[in-house]
Design an enzyme around this catalytic site. Structure first.
Site, short mmCIF file in Angstrom:
data_model
loop_
_atom_site.label_atom_id
_atom_site.label_comp_id
_atom_site.label_asym_id
_atom_site.label_seq_id
_atom_site.Cartn_x
_atom_site.Cartn_y
_atom_site.Cartn_z
CG ASP A 104 -14.86 -66.97 -40.13
OD1 ASP A 104 -14.34 -66.14 -40.90
OD2 ASP A 104 -14.47 -68.15 -40.05
CD GLU B 137 -9.75 -68.02 -43.56
OE1 GLU B 137 -8.86 -68.67 -44.15
OE2 GLU B 137 -9.75 -67.84 -42.33
#
Length: 400
Positions: A78, A136
């Site tokens: 991400d 994350e």
């Protein structure tokens, strides 16, 4: 062919993947375009692939040609809600989103490791789980993947787990660093609303002004931290937002602030969880007003297992040389949801320098900066290091 040479042959394809990811960043747990790119890059490899149900994760299992245990390799995917100003020609094309923490390199490096290990699978003493993880950056995607079974994907207990994280500064390009024990801090969030009584700015005695009380709390937190925590087991509390009022002559009803809270041991973590809300409420009560406090426990301390760290450092030195591998003396102030994996499986997280050649690593823009630049020449090194870690750990387990 030596591993590092074969990894270098993959470098052009890994750069193309990394730059495609960089131009098209996605946030949080839902990364459909990123997932699609990863699946395309893995296509044709002898992998058992499972997609996430509640998030855009990819779990891929490689079965080794020889019997043995199982090792997990993690790469997060991400991006961050940052508007890129790096100036690179492959900059983000998505407004307000940027791979400012290098997760695009993590993803491409893990694809490289999957490719290399697939080519070497007949000599592999066991299985490898590739954990392509969304979310994350504050969304705890690691725990979501654990709940969906990533740690059980091999059908046998995991012997070890490893992850790499690139750094835009601090380390010269290609250097590797880690340490045994605490490697990144715990990260929590403190949210406070001081609730008073509004009124006219000219007659503060007829109101209950929440602003000076909130300011006093912010200052008191800093003093409390320095007086309650050992210098060698520290805590960090940084207030990042503070909001109150609408104009200069109106006393508002409320003042709010939020802080990030960092600690490096379970003892310090527990003290923060108990002590910070008590301190905030006590100061507000002393002024005759209320404070609403929310303390959100987010990511725990990331702890490297000593044996796995020693293996990782030895492997990196054998690949890259003694002079480019460093046992860090201190933990990082950042935090990681890979901590949840390492609570269940012994392993290690390593930092890899990705500062551009010639950069002043002491002053270069750091991770999360809109100006951060990560040199993708480290991709082959990442792929080779992850590959060697999996091979060595599985061989070690088979020989035990």
């Amino acid at each position: 062919m030596p591993l590092i040479e074969r990894a270098q042959e993959l470098q052009p394809a890994l750069v193309r993947l990394r730059r495609a990811l960089h131009q098209d960043p996605e946030l949080g747990l839902d990364l459909p375009r990123t997932q699609e790119k990863v699946l395309a890059a893995l296509d044709g490899l002898p992998l058992e692939i499972t997609l996430g149900k509640g998030l855009s994760s990819v779990t891929a299992v490689l079965r080794g040609g020889r019997s043995g245990g199982a090792v997990l390799l993690r790469g997060d995917m991400d991006a961050l809600p940052v508007t890129e100003r790096s100036g690179v020609d492959y900059a983000s094309r998505v407004p307000g989103a940027m791979h400012a923490c290098g997760h695009d390199l993590h993803t491409a490096g893990l694809v490289g490791a999957a490719t290399l290990l697939s080519e070497r699978r007949e000599q592999l003493h066991g299985d490898v789980v590739f954990m392509f993880q969304p979310g994350e950056e504050g969304h705890n995607g690691a725990s979501a993947m654990i709940e969906e079974g990533v740690l059980d994907a091999a059908g046998k207990p995991l012997d070890a787990a490893y992850a790499l994280h690139v750094a835009a500064n601090t380390l010269p390009g290609g250097w590797v660093a880690t340490r045994p024990g605490t490697v990144t801090s715990a990260s929590d969030q403190l949210s406070v609303t001081v609730r008073g009584k509004g009124g006219h700015g000219s007659t503060p005695y007829s109101a209950k002004d929440p602003i000076p009380v909130a300011c006093e709390i912010v200052t008191a937190i800093q003093t409390w931290v320095t007086r309650r925590f050992d210098l060698f087991d520290p805590a960090v509390v940084t207030v990042g937002t503070f909001h109150a009022g609408t104009t200069q002559n109106v006393i508002p009803e409320t003042a709010t602030f939020k802080a990030t809270v960092r600690s490096y041991s379970e003892t310090a973590h527990e003290r923060l969880i108990e002590g910070l809300p008590r301190l905030v409420r006590g100061i507000a009560e002393a002024h005759g007003i209320e404070a609403e406090v929310t303390y959100d426990v987010m990511y725990p301390v990331t702890v490297n297992a000593p044996d796995e760290t020693a293996l990782a450092l030895e492997t990196a030195r054998d690949l890259f040389g003694e002079d480019q591998v460093w046992q860090a003396p201190n933990a990082s102030n950042g935090s990681e949801d890979f901590a949840f994996v390492l609570r269940r499986v012994p392993g290690a997280m390593l930092m890899v320098g990705a500062a551009p050649e010639g950069a002043d690593v002491a002053h270069a823009p750091m991770n999360h900066s809109p100006l951060a630049v990560f040199d993708d020449t480290v991709l082959a090194r990442q792929a080779a290091l992850l590959t060697a870690l999996a091979e060595r750990r599985l061989a070690q387990g088979a020989a035990a």
